[in-house]
Write a protein that holds these residues in place. Structure first.
Motif, short mmCIF file in Angstrom:
data_model
loop_
_atom_site.label_atom_id
_atom_site.label_comp_id
_atom_site.label_asym_id
_atom_site.label_seq_id
_atom_site.Cartn_x
_atom_site.Cartn_y
_atom_site.Cartn_z
N PRO A 60 -3.96 -14.76 -2.76
CA PRO A 60 -4.95 -15.01 -3.82
C PRO A 60 -5.63 -13.72 -4.27
O PRO A 60 -5.52 -12.68 -3.62
CB PRO A 60 -5.95 -15.96 -3.15
CG PRO A 60 -5.83 -15.67 -1.69
CD PRO A 60 -4.40 -15.28 -1.46
N GLN A 61 -6.32 -13.80 -5.37
CA GLN A 61 -7.08 -12.66 -5.87
C GLN A 61 -8.28 -12.40 -4.96
O GLN A 61 -8.71 -13.25 -4.18
CB GLN A 61 -7.56 -12.93 -7.30
CG GLN A 61 -6.44 -13.08 -8.30
CD GLN A 61 -6.97 -13.29 -9.72
OE1 GLN A 61 -8.18 -13.37 -9.96
NE2 GLN A 61 -6.07 -13.37 -10.68
N GLY A 62 -8.83 -11.19 -5.08
CA GLY A 62 -10.05 -10.86 -4.37
C GLY A 62 -9.86 -10.54 -2.91
O GLY A 62 -10.83 -10.53 -2.14
N ARG A 63 -8.62 -10.24 -2.49
CA ARG A 63 -8.36 -9.94 -1.09
C ARG A 63 -8.40 -8.43 -0.84
O ARG A 63 -8.30 -7.62 -1.76
CB ARG A 63 -6.99 -10.50 -0.67
CG ARG A 63 -6.88 -12.02 -0.82
CD ARG A 63 -7.96 -12.72 -0.02
NE ARG A 63 -7.83 -12.43 1.41
CZ ARG A 63 -8.81 -12.54 2.30
NH1 ARG A 63 -10.02 -12.91 1.92
NH2 ARG A 63 -8.59 -12.25 3.57
N ASP A 87 -3.02 -4.58 -9.65
CA ASP A 87 -1.91 -5.54 -9.63
C ASP A 87 -2.22 -6.79 -8.83
O ASP A 87 -1.71 -7.87 -9.14
CB ASP A 87 -0.65 -4.87 -9.05
CG ASP A 87 0.00 -3.89 -10.01
OD1 ASP A 87 -0.50 -3.75 -11.16
OD2 ASP A 87 1.00 -3.26 -9.63
N THR A 88 -3.00 -6.67 -7.77
CA THR A 88 -3.30 -7.82 -6.93
C THR A 88 -4.70 -8.39 -7.18
O THR A 88 -5.09 -9.33 -6.49
CB THR A 88 -3.17 -7.45 -5.43
OG1 THR A 88 -4.13 -6.45 -5.11
CG2 THR A 88 -1.76 -6.95 -5.12
N ALA A 89 -5.41 -7.81 -8.15
CA ALA A 89 -6.80 -8.22 -8.41
C ALA A 89 -7.60 -8.23 -7.11
O ALA A 89 -8.32 -9.17 -6.79
CB ALA A 89 -6.86 -9.59 -9.09
N ALA A 90 -7.45 -7.15 -6.36
CA ALA A 90 -8.07 -7.04 -5.04
C ALA A 90 -9.57 -6.78 -5.16
O ALA A 90 -10.09 -6.42 -6.23
CB ALA A 90 -7.41 -5.91 -4.25
N ASP A 91 -10.25 -6.95 -4.04
CA ASP A 91 -11.68 -6.64 -3.95
C ASP A 91 -11.84 -5.13 -3.79
O ASP A 91 -11.49 -4.58 -2.74
CB ASP A 91 -12.28 -7.37 -2.75
CG ASP A 91 -13.78 -7.14 -2.60
OD1 ASP A 91 -14.34 -6.27 -3.29
OD2 ASP A 91 -14.39 -7.83 -1.75
N PRO A 92 -12.35 -4.42 -4.78
CA PRO A 92 -12.44 -2.96 -4.67
C PRO A 92 -13.43 -2.48 -3.62
O PRO A 92 -13.42 -1.31 -3.24
CB PRO A 92 -12.87 -2.53 -6.08
CG PRO A 92 -13.55 -3.73 -6.65
CD PRO A 92 -12.84 -4.91 -6.08
N GLY A 93 -14.27 -3.38 -3.13
CA GLY A 93 -15.20 -3.02 -2.08
C GLY A 93 -14.63 -3.18 -0.68
O GLY A 93 -15.30 -2.87 0.30
N SER A 101 -3.18 -7.16 1.26
CA SER A 101 -1.98 -6.43 0.89
C SER A 101 -2.01 -5.03 1.50
O SER A 101 -3.06 -4.52 1.88
CB SER A 101 -1.83 -6.34 -0.64
OG SER A 101 -2.84 -5.54 -1.21
N VAL A 102 -0.83 -4.43 1.59
CA VAL A 102 -0.68 -3.13 2.24
C VAL A 102 0.01 -2.16 1.28
O VAL A 102 1.07 -2.48 0.73
CB VAL A 102 0.15 -3.24 3.53
CG1 VAL A 102 0.18 -1.90 4.26
CG2 VAL A 102 -0.42 -4.33 4.44
N VAL A 103 -0.57 -0.99 1.12
CA VAL A 103 0.07 0.11 0.40
C VAL A 103 0.66 1.06 1.43
O VAL A 103 -0.03 1.44 2.38
CB VAL A 103 -0.93 0.85 -0.51
CG1 VAL A 103 -0.27 2.06 -1.17
CG2 VAL A 103 -1.49 -0.08 -1.57
#
Length: 331
Positions: free
Chosen positions: A64-67, A143-149, A99-101
């Motif tokens: 989901p988004q925000g992860r 791309d994943t709409a991740a939580d930038p914090g 997610s992992v970069v």
């Protein structure tokens, strides 16, 4: 005709039963059931890439988004894909939902595939390999709409050295850093050589170490990343003095003293925590007794276990990735 109709009705009943069984199974699955596994994929066109690195990533299916996002940097002679799986990070991504970069070094940059944590042009904000890793992080957040914090960085050996680089050059991006058998920021310059840094260390006061970090992003007034260090006591490639210097550097950056506020053992290994003047933890260390140069893992199926033993990935009954994930609130 009658036999055909009966067979048709039997087939319909079987299909209905299968649907009901699937629905009941889903209803009674525990809430901690892992997400579907994804695949490690290469990503191109993530930015100007001044450090000429490769970008790989792992995104659990249906994330989901925000992860959160974890950036995991491999060590010398390793590659991004293997490090992502062997360290346990991809398993935890499925289990906990992030997610992992996985940045990848090339032999064109460094014959041993080490990240260039010691090169001035690769460790400054907006330049070289550091800028490439930052661009990968930005692409992943978008791309994943991740939580930038909730973006974190970690790495082994040269990847640990580059972890300290990313914490210093981009404290506005990474909330925490996990240095595994790595080096303080600016250590090669302080020691006069990367090898002196690795094998002997550099003679710096805590404030001098802290000044090197503060100079990486002049004028920055925001929060600094929290530091976690894993270091083997029998590591003869990156000597344990580097863990001590990392603590001196980052406690000074956080305005803390260099005396541990709490000491205990984790999996039988000494563990220390350092707090800032407000009492908030800002640094912690795991001193892995008898471990050589490598990433601590604890293969198995238990709740605290992860990773697969390999070259420079060492089964010591403690998984560094799991410990970092808990510290960062990923679980």
């Amino acid at each position: 005709m009658t036999t055909h109709a009966a067979a048709h009705r039997t087939g319909r009943l079987r299909a209905v039963l299968l649907v009901l069984i699937a629905a009941l199974a889903a209803a009674f699955l525990p809430p901690t059931t892992a997400r579907a596994a994804g695949t490690i994929e290469e990503v191109t066109g993530f930015g100007s890439n001044p450090g000429a690195l490769k970008m790989y990533r792992y995104v659990p299916a249906g994330l989901p988004q925000g992860r959160p996002v974890v950036v995991a940097l491999h060590g010398c002679t390793q590659n991004a894909r293997d490090y992502g799986t062997q360290s346990g990070w991809t398993t935890l991504a499925d289990r906990w939902g992030f997610s992992v970069v996985l940045p990848g070094q090339t032999t064109a940059n460094n014959i041993s595939q080490c990240f260039d944590w010691f090169q001035p042009g690769d460790i400054a904000r907006g330049q070289g390999e550091a800028a490439s890793v930052r661009q990968m992080t930005a692409r992943q957040i978008t791309d994943t709409a991740a939580d930038p914090g909730r973006v974190y960085v970690t790495g082994l050996s040269a990847g640990g050295g580059m972890t300290a680089v990313m914490m210093a050059a981009y404290p506005d991006v990474y909330a925490g850093g996990g240095v595994v058998a790595g080096l303080p920021y600016g250590c090669a310059q302080a020691a006069g050589s990367p090898y002196v840094c690795m094998y002997v260390g550099a003679t710096q006061t805590p404030h001098q170490w802290g000044d090197r970090v503060r100079a990486a992003y002049p004028g920055y007034t925001g929060p600094w990343p929290k530091l976690t260090v894993f270091q083997g006591t029998a590591d003869y490639t990156v000597k344990p003095v580097n863990m001590d210097d990392l603590v001196r550097q980052w406690t000074d950056v956080h305005g803390a003293d260099q005396t541990a506020d709490a000491s205990d053992t984790v999996a039988g290994f000494p563990h220390r925590t350092y707090n800032d003047p407000s009492g908030a933890p800002v640094a912690e260390t795991y001193s892995i007794t008898g471990m050589g140069h490598g990433q601590p893992v604890a293969p198995g199926t238990g709740a605290t276990r992860c990773g697969t033993a390999a070259a420079y990935v060492l089964d010591v009954n403690l998984c560094a990735a799991w410990r970092l994930g808990q510290s960062w609130g990923l679980g």
